[in-house]
Write an enzyme that holds these catalytic residues in place. Structure first.
Site, PDB file in Angstrom:
ATOM      1  N   SER A  82       0.792  -1.389   0.052  1.00 35.66           N
ATOM      2  CA  SER A  82       0.001  -0.019  -0.095  1.00 35.66           C
ATOM      3  C   SER A  82       0.714   1.199   0.127  1.00 35.66           C
ATOM      4  CB  SER A  82      -0.942   0.038   0.992  1.00 35.66           C
ATOM      5  OG  SER A  82      -0.309  -0.559   2.495  1.00 35.66           O
ATOM      6  N   THR A 188      -0.975   3.639   5.346  1.00 31.92           N
ATOM      7  CA  THR A 188      -0.094   4.736   4.739  1.00 31.92           C
ATOM      8  C   THR A 188       1.316   4.799   5.729  1.00 31.92           C
ATOM      9  OG1 THR A 188      -2.104   6.163   4.324  1.00 31.92           O
ATOM     10  CG2 THR A 188       0.140   7.314   4.938  1.00 31.92           C
ATOM     11  N   THR A 206       1.567   6.945   0.300  1.00 29.76           N
ATOM     12  CA  THR A 206       0.700   6.021   0.406  1.00 29.76           C
ATOM     13  C   THR A 206       0.023   5.802  -1.221  1.00 29.76           C
ATOM     14  OG1 THR A 206      -1.489   5.081   1.209  1.00 29.76           O
ATOM     15  CG2 THR A 206      -1.303   7.631   0.811  1.00 29.76           C
ATOM     16  N   ARG A 216      -9.228  10.436  -6.937  1.00 32.33           N
ATOM     17  CA  ARG A 216      -9.314  10.665  -5.628  1.00 32.33           C
ATOM     18  C   ARG A 216      -8.203  10.966  -4.912  1.00 32.33           C
ATOM     19  NH1 ARG A 216      -7.455   8.045  -0.466  1.00 32.33           N
ATOM     20  NH2 ARG A 216      -9.173   8.165   1.174  1.00 32.33           N
ATOM     21  N   THR A 239      -3.053   7.478   9.635  1.00 36.57           N
ATOM     22  CA  THR A 239      -3.188   6.462   8.685  1.00 36.57           C
ATOM     23  C   THR A 239      -4.768   5.771   8.991  1.00 36.57           C
ATOM     24  OG1 THR A 239      -2.449   4.159   7.997  1.00 36.57           O
ATOM     25  CG2 THR A 239      -2.437   4.777  10.474  1.00 36.57           C
ATOM     26  N   GLY A 240      -5.126   5.461   7.992  1.00 34.82           N
ATOM     27  CA  GLY A 240      -6.570   5.032   7.747  1.00 34.82           C
ATOM     28  C   GLY A 240      -7.400   5.550   6.706  1.00 34.82           C
TER      29      GLY A 240
END
Ligand code: GLY
Length: 338
Positions: A82, A188, A206, A216, A239-240
């Site tokens: 990722s 990330t 990320t 996006r 992160t998330g």
């Protein structure tokens, strides 16, 4: 076979979880020149090699900005699922990368968003900061800038793939605000560093939310959302699910809470509390913060996902389980994703 985040976690979770992990964070009262500096913290177990590269540079007297860039390049060059060119693709099957870097010295920042085929987006972000009057370059402009700077870029057929995907999507008469096939399983790297002289820097990199709409952009390249650094106070990173950070300027909020005197652990937790009070998702945010203050103290908090981060100091690297914000409130599959 593609390596999943779960594989990464499984392969690194064997790292020693020491007593420090039990209270998640540290209480060091240090300052410039004191022996507890430098310190590096980063998100997820896969941050360990990045931390260790950054820490070695800092210990040798390097600048935090350089340490952050070189540390994150380690992750971008790895087979991470990722981060970097091996990251999770968008709905059209194209990997679009986001990154930013911020230097506490001079309060400077640079970012790239939605860039394709660039080997090291963190280095492009640094060049944006150092070589242009701007903060953020996006898409093909960011890619062309990387080429002009002599940075490594690989071939990309993204334009054709995006065009074909939008055409197919129109034919299917899909709802315009429905992402193709969202996969939240992305992570990330946010990396924060304080040097021997007590100055700070941070960075993020990320591929963002899997299955996102082409174009996006998440929180990671947005200064104040995915990252914020203030030499007077400290630094924070996220992160998330980026959308749940961006609407609250999450990392800026964490730094401002530290400015009010909160320990990094408490600042991260209070930020999540405030977000969850207002957000329709409540505590099921899928967001985690890390923070590092100007004294070298660090901490984290998480809401809606299990989260571990890595701290590296003169005592070595440690994997720390983040304290969580209350019980998880589960959102039904496909429900209220934004
Ligand atoms: N936190 C990364 C993203 O949402 O894109």
């Amino acid at each position: 076979m593609k390596t999943t985040r779960r594989d990464f976690v499984a392969s690194t979770v064997a790292m020693a979880v020491t007593a420090r992990s039990l209270h998640a964070g540290n209480d060091a009262q240090t300052g410039p020149g004191q022996s507890s500096l430098p310190v590096v913290v980063s998100t997820w177990p896969f941050g360990k090699p990045a931390n260790e590269r950054a820490f070695a540079l800092l210990l040798a007297g390097g600048r935090p900005l350089e340490a952050v860039e070189q540390g994150i390049r380690v992750t971008e060059a790895s087979a991470n699922p990722s981060v970097g060119l091996g990251g999770i693709p968008n709905a059209a099957g194209v990997v679009q990368l986001d990154a930013c870097i911020m230097d506490g010295v001079g309060h400077r920042a640079g970012s790239v968003a939605g860039v394709e085929g660039v080997r090291h987006p963190i280095s492009v972000a640094r060049r944006v900061m150092e070589k242009t009057p701007h903060v953020l370059l996006v898409g093909d402009g960011a890619r062309q800038f990387a080429v002009a700077e002599g940075l490594e870029v690989v071939e990309s057929d993204a334009h054709e793939r995006h065009a074909a995907w939008w055409k197919q999507r129109a034919a299917e008469r899909a709802a315009p605000d429905t992402p193709g096939s969202p996969r939240g399983n992305h992570d990330t790297i946010a990396l924060l560093a304080i040097g021997l002289d007590g100055t700070l820097a941070g960075g993020c990199s990320t591929s963002g939310l899997g299955g996102k709409l082409p174009g996006r952009v998440g929180d990671s390249p947005i200064i104040g959302s995915g990252l914020y650094v203030d030499n007077e106070v400290g630094a924070a990173g996220a992160t998330g699910i980026g959308e749940n950070v961006m609407r609250y300027c999450g990392s800026f909020l964490v730094v401002e809470l530290m400015r009010q005197g909160l320990h990094p652990n408490d600042a991260c937790m209070e930020a999540l509390r405030r977000i969850s009070r207002q957000d329709p998702k409540g505590t099921a945010l899928g967001v985690s913060f890390i923070a590092l203050d100007k004294h070298g103290r660090y901490g984290s908090a998480t809401a809606g996902q299990e989260f571990q981060y890595v701290a590296t100091d003169r005592g070595g690297s440690e994997l720390i389980s983040s304290p969580g914000l209350g019980p998880l409130v589960r959102v039904p599959e496909g429900g209220n994703r934004r």
